[in-house]
Motif scaffolding. Sequence first.
Motif, PDB file in Angstrom:
ATOM      1  N   PRO A 126       0.967  -1.233   0.132  1.00 25.09           N
ATOM      2  CA  PRO A 126      -0.025   0.087   0.105  1.00 25.09           C
ATOM      3  C   PRO A 126       0.719   1.176  -0.058  1.00 25.09           C
ATOM      4  O   PRO A 126       0.386   2.325  -0.583  1.00 25.09           O
ATOM      5  CB  PRO A 126      -0.768  -0.234   1.322  1.00 25.09           C
ATOM      6  CG  PRO A 126      -0.208  -1.295   2.074  1.00 25.09           C
ATOM      7  CD  PRO A 126       0.527  -1.836   1.219  1.00 25.09           C
ATOM      8  N   ALA A 127       2.080   1.407   0.495  1.00 27.13           N
ATOM      9  CA  ALA A 127       2.576   2.417   0.666  1.00 27.13           C
ATOM     10  C   ALA A 127       3.308   2.989  -0.819  1.00 27.13           C
ATOM     11  O   ALA A 127       3.531   3.977  -0.967  1.00 27.13           O
ATOM     12  CB  ALA A 127       4.108   2.262   1.368  1.00 27.13           C
ATOM     13  N   PHE A 128       3.381   1.980  -1.694  1.00 22.89           N
ATOM     14  CA  PHE A 128       3.810   2.209  -3.023  1.00 22.89           C
ATOM     15  C   PHE A 128       2.237   2.402  -4.030  1.00 22.89           C
ATOM     16  O   PHE A 128       2.595   3.411  -4.489  1.00 22.89           O
ATOM     17  CB  PHE A 128       4.408   0.766  -3.745  1.00 22.89           C
ATOM     18  CG  PHE A 128       5.113   1.077  -5.006  1.00 22.89           C
ATOM     19  CD1 PHE A 128       6.363   1.561  -5.039  1.00 22.89           C
ATOM     20  CD2 PHE A 128       4.184   0.713  -6.062  1.00 22.89           C
ATOM     21  CE1 PHE A 128       6.921   1.667  -6.449  1.00 22.89           C
ATOM     22  CE2 PHE A 128       4.653   0.894  -7.310  1.00 22.89           C
ATOM     23  CZ  PHE A 128       6.233   1.365  -7.635  1.00 22.89           C
ATOM     24  N   TYR A 129       1.497   1.462  -3.705  1.00 16.83           N
ATOM     25  CA  TYR A 129       0.418   1.640  -4.909  1.00 16.83           C
ATOM     26  C   TYR A 129      -0.446   2.789  -4.340  1.00 16.83           C
ATOM     27  O   TYR A 129      -1.261   3.263  -5.134  1.00 16.83           O
ATOM     28  CB  TYR A 129      -0.298   0.355  -4.913  1.00 16.83           C
ATOM     29  CG  TYR A 129       0.771  -0.770  -5.813  1.00 16.83           C
ATOM     30  CD1 TYR A 129       0.495  -0.424  -7.214  1.00 16.83           C
ATOM     31  CD2 TYR A 129       1.478  -1.510  -5.197  1.00 16.83           C
ATOM     32  CE1 TYR A 129       1.416  -1.421  -8.056  1.00 16.83           C
ATOM     33  CE2 TYR A 129       2.109  -2.255  -5.992  1.00 16.83           C
ATOM     34  CZ  TYR A 129       2.104  -2.334  -7.218  1.00 16.83           C
ATOM     35  OH  TYR A 129       2.813  -3.183  -8.165  1.00 16.83           O
ATOM     36  N   HIS A 130      -0.740   3.261  -3.027  1.00 17.22           N
ATOM     37  CA  HIS A 130      -1.652   4.126  -2.910  1.00 17.22           C
ATOM     38  C   HIS A 130      -1.273   5.693  -3.266  1.00 17.22           C
ATOM     39  O   HIS A 130      -1.747   6.389  -3.271  1.00 17.22           O
ATOM     40  CB  HIS A 130      -1.865   4.129  -1.330  1.00 17.22           C
ATOM     41  CG  HIS A 130      -2.795   3.122  -0.798  1.00 17.22           C
ATOM     42  ND1 HIS A 130      -3.252   2.839   0.385  1.00 17.22           N
ATOM     43  CD2 HIS A 130      -3.802   2.238  -1.735  1.00 17.22           C
ATOM     44  CE1 HIS A 130      -3.882   1.823   0.656  1.00 17.22           C
ATOM     45  NE2 HIS A 130      -4.365   1.632  -0.643  1.00 17.22           N
ATOM     46  N   ARG A 131       0.227   5.861  -3.815  1.00 16.18           N
ATOM     47  CA  ARG A 131       0.530   7.254  -4.392  1.00 16.18           C
ATOM     48  C   ARG A 131       0.180   7.333  -5.805  1.00 16.18           C
ATOM     49  O   ARG A 131       0.401   8.417  -6.255  1.00 16.18           O
ATOM     50  CB  ARG A 131       2.095   6.886  -3.942  1.00 16.18           C
ATOM     51  CG  ARG A 131       2.709   6.801  -2.511  1.00 16.18           C
ATOM     52  CD  ARG A 131       2.194   7.800  -1.905  1.00 16.18           C
ATOM     53  NE  ARG A 131       1.112   7.783  -1.193  1.00 16.18           N
ATOM     54  CZ  ARG A 131       0.588   7.139  -0.238  1.00 16.18           C
ATOM     55  NH1 ARG A 131       1.566   6.325   0.517  1.00 16.18           N
ATOM     56  NH2 ARG A 131      -0.608   7.304   0.187  1.00 16.18           N
ATOM     57  N   PHE A 132      -0.584   6.441  -6.264  1.00 17.25           N
ATOM     58  CA  PHE A 132      -0.839   6.744  -7.597  1.00 17.25           C
ATOM     59  C   PHE A 132      -2.238   7.476  -7.696  1.00 17.25           C
ATOM     60  O   PHE A 132      -2.591   8.002  -8.694  1.00 17.25           O
ATOM     61  CB  PHE A 132      -1.380   5.278  -8.467  1.00 17.25           C
ATOM     62  CG  PHE A 132       0.140   4.552  -8.917  1.00 17.25           C
ATOM     63  CD1 PHE A 132       0.777   4.883  -9.878  1.00 17.25           C
ATOM     64  CD2 PHE A 132       0.604   3.757  -7.988  1.00 17.25           C
ATOM     65  CE1 PHE A 132       1.887   4.146 -10.438  1.00 17.25           C
ATOM     66  CE2 PHE A 132       2.146   3.270  -8.185  1.00 17.25           C
ATOM     67  CZ  PHE A 132       2.430   3.418  -9.280  1.00 17.25           C
ATOM     68  N   GLY A 133      -2.906   7.452  -6.548  1.00 15.70           N
ATOM     69  CA  GLY A 133      -4.212   8.612  -6.520  1.00 15.70           C
ATOM     70  C   GLY A 133      -5.303   7.938  -7.198  1.00 15.70           C
ATOM     71  O   GLY A 133      -6.271   8.734  -7.347  1.00 15.70           O
ATOM     72  N   ASN A 134      -5.572   6.629  -7.285  1.00 13.12           N
ATOM     73  CA  ASN A 134      -6.481   6.026  -7.868  1.00 13.12           C
ATOM     74  C   ASN A 134      -6.803   4.669  -7.077  1.00 13.12           C
ATOM     75  O   ASN A 134      -6.927   3.498  -7.612  1.00 13.12           O
ATOM     76  CB  ASN A 134      -6.333   5.677  -9.259  1.00 13.12           C
ATOM     77  CG  ASN A 134      -5.218   4.738  -9.747  1.00 13.12           C
ATOM     78  OD1 ASN A 134      -4.233   4.474  -8.820  1.00 13.12           O
ATOM     79  ND2 ASN A 134      -5.504   4.311 -10.791  1.00 13.12           N
ATOM     80  N   ASP A 135      -7.068   4.710  -5.715  1.00 16.70           N
ATOM     81  CA  ASP A 135      -7.161   3.868  -4.725  1.00 16.70           C
ATOM     82  C   ASP A 135      -8.387   2.706  -4.990  1.00 16.70           C
ATOM     83  O   ASP A 135      -8.101   1.596  -4.603  1.00 16.70           O
ATOM     84  CB  ASP A 135      -7.365   4.126  -3.292  1.00 16.70           C
ATOM     85  CG  ASP A 135      -6.115   4.955  -2.734  1.00 16.70           C
ATOM     86  OD1 ASP A 135      -5.133   4.943  -3.561  1.00 16.70           O
ATOM     87  OD2 ASP A 135      -6.193   5.548  -1.688  1.00 16.70           O
ATOM     88  N   HIS A 136      -9.378   3.222  -5.726  1.00 15.96           N
ATOM     89  CA  HIS A 136     -10.689   2.414  -5.856  1.00 15.96           C
ATOM     90  C   HIS A 136     -10.445   1.658  -7.150  1.00 15.96           C
ATOM     91  O   HIS A 136     -11.247   0.728  -7.411  1.00 15.96           O
ATOM     92  CB  HIS A 136     -11.891   3.386  -6.104  1.00 15.96           C
ATOM     93  CG  HIS A 136     -12.162   4.085  -4.800  1.00 15.96           C
ATOM     94  ND1 HIS A 136     -12.508   3.297  -3.679  1.00 15.96           N
ATOM     95  CD2 HIS A 136     -12.209   5.512  -4.603  1.00 15.96           C
ATOM     96  CE1 HIS A 136     -12.738   4.378  -2.679  1.00 15.96           C
ATOM     97  NE2 HIS A 136     -12.462   5.611  -3.358  1.00 15.96           N
ATOM     98  N   SER A 137      -9.238   1.837  -8.001  1.00 11.09           N
ATOM     99  CA  SER A 137      -9.178   0.830  -9.270  1.00 11.09           C
ATOM    100  C   SER A 137      -8.855  -0.259  -8.642  1.00 11.09           C
ATOM    101  O   SER A 137      -7.859  -0.722  -7.776  1.00 11.09           O
ATOM    102  CB  SER A 137      -8.100   1.506  -9.937  1.00 11.09           C
ATOM    103  OG  SER A 137      -6.965   1.411  -9.502  1.00 11.09           O
ATOM    104  N   SER A 138      -8.876  -1.339  -9.609  1.00 10.73           N
ATOM    105  CA  SER A 138      -8.562  -2.553  -9.617  1.00 10.73           C
ATOM    106  C   SER A 138      -6.960  -2.703  -9.453  1.00 10.73           C
ATOM    107  O   SER A 138      -6.358  -3.189  -8.706  1.00 10.73           O
ATOM    108  CB  SER A 138      -8.748  -3.660 -10.697  1.00 10.73           C
ATOM    109  OG  SER A 138      -8.544  -3.032 -11.950  1.00 10.73           O
ATOM    110  N   PHE A 139      -6.353  -1.758 -10.189  1.00 12.29           N
ATOM    111  CA  PHE A 139      -4.786  -1.719 -10.193  1.00 12.29           C
ATOM    112  C   PHE A 139      -4.242  -1.320  -8.823  1.00 12.29           C
ATOM    113  O   PHE A 139      -3.205  -2.035  -8.375  1.00 12.29           O
ATOM    114  CB  PHE A 139      -4.562  -0.439 -11.151  1.00 12.29           C
ATOM    115  CG  PHE A 139      -2.903  -0.253 -10.872  1.00 12.29           C
ATOM    116  CD1 PHE A 139      -1.879  -1.015 -11.602  1.00 12.29           C
ATOM    117  CD2 PHE A 139      -2.525   1.180 -10.445  1.00 12.29           C
ATOM    118  CE1 PHE A 139      -0.611  -0.592 -11.570  1.00 12.29           C
ATOM    119  CE2 PHE A 139      -0.999   1.357 -10.507  1.00 12.29           C
ATOM    120  CZ  PHE A 139      -0.106   0.588 -10.908  1.00 12.29           C
TER     121      PHE A 139
END
Length: 516
Positions: free
Chosen positions: A115-128
């Motif tokens: 989460p520390a990496f992927y939440h920084r993309f700003g699209n938390d609700h996406s499957s990605f």
Amino acid sequence: MAILSALSADISNAPLAVLITYLVPAALIWYATVVVYRLYFHPLSHIPGPLAARATHLYCFYHNVIRGGKFYLKVEQMHKKYGPVVRITPSEVHLSDPGNYDKINFVGTPYVKDPAFYHRFGNDHSSFSTISNEEHRIKRAALGTFFSQKRVLELEDIVQAKAQKLEDRMRSELDTSGRINLHHGFRAISVDVITDYAFDDCYDFLSQGDFGRPFFNMIRGTGTAIWFFQQFPFVQPIALAAPFWLVKIMSAPIARVMTLNRSCSNHISKVKKAVDAGEEMQPSRRTIFHQLLKPGFIKGYTVPTVEQLTDEAIGLVAAASDTTGNAMTIATYNTVINPEIYKRVNAELKEAFPDANAKLDLTTLEKLPYLNAVIKEGLRLSYGVVGRLPRIVPPSGAGFNGYTIPGGATVGMSSWMMHRNKDIFPEPDKFDPSRWLDPTTSKSMEKYLVFFGKGTRQCVGMPLAYSELRVTLGRIFRHFDNLTTERKSLEDLMYDDYFSPFHAEGKNKFIFSVKT
């Protein structure tokens, strides 16, 4: 009066004096304590790596932000010095042994995204960006219906139309100016396909003189913001909540993130308005988001909010903007500069489609061994995502190459190192489609071709991407047998890592002309 003035000055400076006298030393002592803990007492303290990388996340920040997406190259250097298991940040381990990939990335894996990496993309609700594998499974089930092989075959006409449009642009510009830069042209195909299919509102970059260059520059710019947010996560919600006019003044990369968010939100809102109004589309043109906004789409399905689908849209558009287009660029460039490869793929296509005006149907293209070998080499040398893809080790922990990694730690691997492993791909920097022609050898190598990832989190759009690659490259190599381009150095072909790989500014022109 002089005494009173002096006292007044002392009082007014007291807060600064306190700060200097007490808080600064306290902060330094605290940070020194953290560094000592990370180096000697942390659960990952037994993993080798550079002192700076083990001590502070600023090491990663420096190479990704200050040096411009070069951390993946530094990680490669670490492995050469320290071996197959390296501690690349205080909390993260990187692996280079290809045999470890399937231990992490398989269907049903207990490893989850960091989460520390992927939440920084700003699209938390996406499957990605979804962290939970169970939640991701539900989202992927909904999306997967739109990217199945069957559905992609039904959508072939969309891909054929976009590829035809690029071919027409090539003919026009080669006839008039004698040259065409396809760097953004190939990317335009993917974006035009996905926006047509997702929103029924094609961006139509293929009709624009610069193939939508400002949009692709915007996507590239969001990468800097992502790396910045990973180092300073507390800034992200503040920055994204700020007025857009202020953000544009303060930070161009963050403004680009907000621009992409706004664009996708507007598209989803437009689709929702049509769905709410009861507007029906023809079955052949029912788009992704028209379907996802309808109740009862699949059993047990709950209609997401506009905000949630906006995040999904961001992920789809961003994914389409570079990876597949980059693979087309690399495959075309390397084919054109190698006369024997060019001649062979052209001959195969002419044999399969002797009539130059015939439709190059996807079903036939899928069966052409040399064309598909060219495509695989294009995928191998464009990498998909060039840097690491971090995962959280399950509570039971894990072992890699003699090292024990505790549960909760972060571990990752990268396609950059997988695709350039000399034991799997001899002469890894060489574009060599023939390596894929022997069925037994090809099957063995495909295990390590991870452009689309593997396992539970494999890219859902892979069938559509292959369709675009086969149709577009099939058309170009069948209908143009006299293209030429200047050879680039290996340095010119290196990437800047902004999650997706980008060629450096000034070196990202892939200009093709015709032999005279």
